[in-house]
Design a protein around this motif. Sequence first.
Motif, PDB file in Angstrom:
ATOM      1  N   ASN A  17       0.825  -1.212   0.000  1.00 20.85           N
ATOM      2  CA  ASN A  17       0.000   0.000   0.000  1.00 20.85           C
ATOM      3  C   ASN A  17       0.854   1.255   0.000  1.00 20.85           C
ATOM      4  N   ILE A  18       1.925   1.255   0.761  1.00 24.00           N
ATOM      5  CA  ILE A  18       2.805   2.429   0.805  1.00 24.00           C
ATOM      6  C   ILE A  18       3.468   2.647  -0.543  1.00 24.00           C
ATOM      7  N   ILE A  19       3.958   1.577  -1.156  1.00 31.97           N
ATOM      8  CA  ILE A  19       4.610   1.707  -2.457  1.00 31.97           C
ATOM      9  C   ILE A  19       3.616   2.169  -3.509  1.00 31.97           C
ATOM     10  N   MET A  20       2.397   1.641  -3.468  1.00 27.14           N
ATOM     11  CA  MET A  20       1.386   2.050  -4.439  1.00 27.14           C
ATOM     12  C   MET A  20       1.024   3.521  -4.275  1.00 27.14           C
ATOM     13  N   MET A  21       0.879   3.992  -3.033  1.00 26.58           N
ATOM     14  CA  MET A  21       0.566   5.396  -2.807  1.00 26.58           C
ATOM     15  C   MET A  21       1.704   6.303  -3.265  1.00 26.58           C
ATOM     16  N   MET A  22       2.950   5.875  -3.043  1.00 28.23           N
ATOM     17  CA  MET A  22       4.084   6.681  -3.493  1.00 28.23           C
ATOM     18  C   MET A  22       4.136   6.772  -5.011  1.00 28.23           C
ATOM     19  N   THR A  23       3.910   5.650  -5.695  1.00 27.05           N
ATOM     20  CA  THR A  23       3.945   5.697  -7.156  1.00 27.05           C
ATOM     21  C   THR A  23       2.797   6.528  -7.707  1.00 27.05           C
ATOM     22  N   MET A  24       1.610   6.413  -7.125  1.00 29.86           N
ATOM     23  CA  MET A  24       0.487   7.214  -7.606  1.00 29.86           C
ATOM     24  C   MET A  24       0.721   8.703  -7.376  1.00 29.86           C
ATOM     25  N   SER A  25       1.317   9.053  -6.262  1.00 26.94           N
ATOM     26  CA  SER A  25       1.573  10.473  -6.015  1.00 26.94           C
ATOM     27  C   SER A  25       2.642  11.007  -6.960  1.00 26.94           C
ATOM     28  N   THR A  26       3.677  10.214  -7.250  1.00 19.43           N
ATOM     29  CA  THR A  26       4.684  10.692  -8.198  1.00 19.43           C
ATOM     30  C   THR A  26       4.104  10.812  -9.597  1.00 19.43           C
ATOM     31  N   ILE A  27       3.249   9.878  -9.994  1.00 18.16           N
ATOM     32  CA  ILE A  27       2.611   9.986 -11.308  1.00 18.16           C
ATOM     33  C   ILE A  27       1.719  11.222 -11.359  1.00 18.16           C
ATOM     34  N   TYR A  28       0.977  11.482 -10.296  1.00 17.60           N
ATOM     35  CA  TYR A  28       0.085  12.640 -10.270  1.00 17.60           C
ATOM     36  C   TYR A  28       0.863  13.936 -10.379  1.00 17.60           C
ATOM     37  N   PHE A  29       1.918  14.094  -9.580  1.00 16.59           N
ATOM     38  CA  PHE A  29       2.663  15.340  -9.610  1.00 16.59           C
ATOM     39  C   PHE A  29       3.452  15.487 -10.901  1.00 16.59           C
ATOM     40  N   ASN A  30       3.899  14.389 -11.499  1.00 18.44           N
ATOM     41  CA  ASN A  30       4.595  14.457 -12.770  1.00 18.44           C
ATOM     42  C   ASN A  30       3.639  14.918 -13.870  1.00 18.44           C
ATOM     43  N   LYS A  31       2.433  14.354 -13.907  1.00 24.74           N
ATOM     44  CA  LYS A  31       1.451  14.783 -14.901  1.00 24.74           C
ATOM     45  C   LYS A  31       1.022  16.212 -14.652  1.00 24.74           C
ATOM     46  N   ASN A  32       0.912  16.607 -13.404  1.00 20.76           N
ATOM     47  CA  ASN A  32       0.495  17.957 -13.069  1.00 20.76           C
ATOM     48  C   ASN A  32       1.502  18.975 -13.584  1.00 20.76           C
ATOM     49  N   THR A  33       2.784  18.712 -13.446  1.00 18.88           N
ATOM     50  CA  THR A  33       3.787  19.646 -13.949  1.00 18.88           C
ATOM     51  C   THR A  33       3.807  19.645 -15.471  1.00 18.88           C
ATOM     52  N   LYS A  34       3.586  18.483 -16.107  1.00 19.99           N
ATOM     53  CA  LYS A  34       3.547  18.454 -17.566  1.00 19.99           C
ATOM     54  C   LYS A  34       2.368  19.249 -18.096  1.00 19.99           C
ATOM     55  N   ILE A  35       1.227  19.167 -17.433  1.00 18.95           N
ATOM     56  CA  ILE A  35       0.048  19.911 -17.873  1.00 18.95           C
ATOM     57  C   ILE A  35       0.301  21.409 -17.732  1.00 18.95           C
ATOM     58  N   LYS A  36       0.929  21.826 -16.642  1.00 20.79           N
ATOM     59  CA  LYS A  36       1.215  23.246 -16.460  1.00 20.79           C
ATOM     60  C   LYS A  36       2.173  23.745 -17.532  1.00 20.79           C
TER      61      LYS A  36
END
Length: 50
Positions: A17-36
């Motif tokens: 669960n911890i690893i999954m949450m970390m990967t999802m948060s990195t994917i989210y913030f990576n996509k967020n910066t690409k969109i900006k």
Amino acid sequence: MPQMAPMWWLTLSVSFNIIMMMTMSTIYFNKNTKIKKMFKMKNQNMNWKW
């Protein structure tokens, strides 16, 4: 040692669960910066002169 099995399953599930949450948060913030960045590029290219 069958009495140790629940502890191993607990540690495996918690670590998963911890690893999954970390990967999802990195994917989210990576996509967020690409969109900006894409939004800034689109705004810069929209300098039309009529």
